[in-house]
Scaffold this active site. Structure first.
Site, mmCIF file in Angstrom:
data_model
loop_
_atom_site.group_PDB
_atom_site.id
_atom_site.type_symbol
_atom_site.label_atom_id
_atom_site.label_comp_id
_atom_site.label_asym_id
_atom_site.label_seq_id
_atom_site.Cartn_x
_atom_site.Cartn_y
_atom_site.Cartn_z
ATOM 1 N N GLU A 194 40.311 49.724 47.821
ATOM 2 C CA GLU A 194 41.250 48.777 47.223
ATOM 3 C C GLU A 194 42.518 49.561 46.960
ATOM 4 O O GLU A 194 42.586 50.374 46.047
ATOM 5 C CB GLU A 194 40.654 48.196 45.936
ATOM 6 N N ASN A 246 45.108 52.564 35.520
ATOM 7 C CA ASN A 246 45.762 51.369 34.983
ATOM 8 C C ASN A 246 44.794 50.372 34.340
ATOM 9 O O ASN A 246 45.160 49.645 33.432
ATOM 10 C CB ASN A 246 46.638 50.685 36.042
ATOM 11 N N GLU A 277 35.641 43.581 46.424
ATOM 12 C CA GLU A 277 34.936 43.815 45.171
ATOM 13 C C GLU A 277 34.835 42.499 44.425
ATOM 14 O O GLU A 277 35.701 41.640 44.541
ATOM 15 C CB GLU A 277 35.670 44.852 44.312
#
Length: 488
Positions: free
Chosen positions: A261, A162, A469
């Site tokens: 994540e 994405n 992150e």
């Protein structure tokens, strides 16, 4: 090469658009994995299909480069990352068009992604020279405590389709700044951007073997083989919670450090005292960035009764006005979904919600044609029992629910296994902060529709992941603290 005429044949050229396994600074061309343009369902190119043997060669290359990169002065690592940032800026339009071609996202979204992605290299170019240690007296006063930070070692980086540029730079930037070598496995749907980035990295001065790129249609055996190698010490993964659980179990066999994540199911809370237009502006950003194909996308709109009807009307008007079309068309505001399977899943969720009483105010069904298009859709009166209330939509659908009280809003927001992101709109900052404190999520946006920032820690709680992150903490994910007990 003209950006206006960029097409599938350009990917056979030896320039920025060529693709092949990138191992030890060498390009290994080949085919096997078709890359499809979601706007047309046509094949853009084919990229190599890496085997376990290829993966082991990549680990060998990363190991061969590890000692030299670890010993490279922080200032030199910083300058290479800074140059990579500059090259991304110089090639920003070309990269944006490449992202639009293989991902389908509208050009404005793609341009925004390139700018965001490049910023991770600039940020970690600055952080590379600011890795801090610690020196202090032991509480007893008898000894001294010295703490240094070492690079954790070879890192396997797995990124989704994405955000093919940003998810790569968000991992590569801190890893290289920390002194680690990496093996990047991009999503097979969008590998061309990763290979283009690798070419820019080589031009920026990244030594051979420091960054390696593999594409494969067999991710499980390839990834498992790398995780089983004792030289690999880090896994950084962005993707679904289901796959994340499998990878965590595999990494546990070799006690590999993991950053995860994972999925999201972000609530978007609008209180009666919110500025309606500001809330609608934020809703459009939070929902429609990348056509809703984002883990931070607003997934559930909880609107207090007093403002509910006006919010639904305003959201419907704005969503209905968006132009759907091919990602590379300059007029397009909403591009296609990534695959026909994605369109089918969105359609299934909408159909079931309507069957349980939801009202479609705009959109609601897949669009005809050769591409993978689903229109911007608003659903009102959605049942909390509908699957759409619990599954990550990953598409341009906004389900709206009504709530009455602050406590009810918090309870509804937390009624999910995920805890990545949440949005709160209120004219009362005290209330917004209080509600934000009550929501179980790693990131809360207050009166904002966009929260991501390279300088901020990105990550979630619950089933949305482990670690962070970005920001100052992002580089620490790629480092091991080393404690020296010192007497003098």
């Amino acid at each position: 090469m003209s950006l206006d005429t960029l097409n599938a044949t350009d990917f056979a050229d030896p320039g920025l658009h060529a693709a092949g396994l990138y191992i030890g600074g060498e390009w290994l061309p080949g085919g096997g994995i078709p890359v499809v343009n979601p706007s047309t369902a046509e094949t853009l190119a084919e990229v190599p299909d890496a085997t376990v043997a290829d993966a082991m060669r990549a680990v060998d290359a990363a190991q061969a480069a590890a000692a030299g990169w670890r010993a490279t002065p922080a200032r030199q690592r910083s300058e290479i990352l800074r140059r990579w940032f500059q090259l991304m800026v110089e090639h920003s339009e070309e990269l944006a068009r490449l992202i639009s071609l293989e991902n389908g996202k509208a050009l404005p979204d793609a341009r925004g992604e390139v700018a965001y992605a490049a910023e991770f290299f600039r940020w970690y170019a600055e952080e590379a020279v600011r890795i801090a240690g610690e020196f202090r007296h032991a509480p007893s006063g008898a000894n001294h405590i010295l703490v240094d930070h070492d690079p954790i070692g070879i890192a396997v980086l797995i990124t989704p389709w994405n955000f093919p540029a940003a998810m790569a730079t968000r991992k590569i930037g801190p890893a290289l700044a920390a002194g680690c070598t990496v093996i990047l496995k991009p999503a097979s749907e969008t590998p061309l951007t990763a290979y283009a980035m690798a070419r820019l990295g080589a031009e920026a001065g990244v030594p051979p073997g420091v960054v390696n790129v593999l594409t494969t249609s067999r991710p499980a055996p390839v990834t498992n083989a790398m995780l089983a190698d004792p030289r690999v010490r880090k896994l950084s993964f962005t993707g679904s919670t289901g796959v994340g659980r499998v990878l965590l179990a595999e990494a546990a066999k070799s006690v590999v450090s993991c950053s995860m994540e994972l999925g999201g199911n972000a609530p978007f809370l609008v209180f009666d005292d919110a500025d309606l237009n500001a809330a609608l502006d934020g809703a459009m950003i939070a929902k429609m960035r990348n056509a809703g194909e984002a883990c931070t996308a607003a997934n559930r709109f909880y609107v207090q009764s007093g403002i509910h009807d006006a919010f639904v009307a305003g959201l419907t008007e704005r969503m209905a006005a968006l132009k759907v079309g091919p990602g590379t068309d300059p007029a397009t505001q909403v591009g296609p979904m990534i695959t026909t399977q994605a369109v089918q899943k969105i359609g299934r969720l909408v159909e079931e919600a309507v069957g349980l009483g939801a009202r479609v105010t705009t959109g609601g069904a897949a669009l005809p044609g050769s591409g993978f298009f689903f229109p911007p859709t608003v659903l009102d009166n959605v049942s909390p029992d509908a699957a759409i209330a619990h599954e990550e939509i990953f598409g341009p659908v906004a389900p709206v629910y009504r709530f009455e009280t602050e406590d009810q809003a918090i309870r509804l927001a937390n009624a999910t296994e995920y805890g990545l992101a949440a949005y709160v709109y209120s004219g009362d900052l005290s209330r917004a902060l209080r509600v934000g404190k009550g929501i179980e999520a790693g990131m809360i946006a207050i009166n904002r529709g966009l929260m991501s920032d390279p300088a901020a820690p990105f990550g979630g709680t619950k089933q949305s992941g482990l670690g962070r992150e970005g920001g100052v903490t992002g580089i620490l994910e790629f480092m091991e603290p080393k404690y020296f007990a010192v007497a003098f």
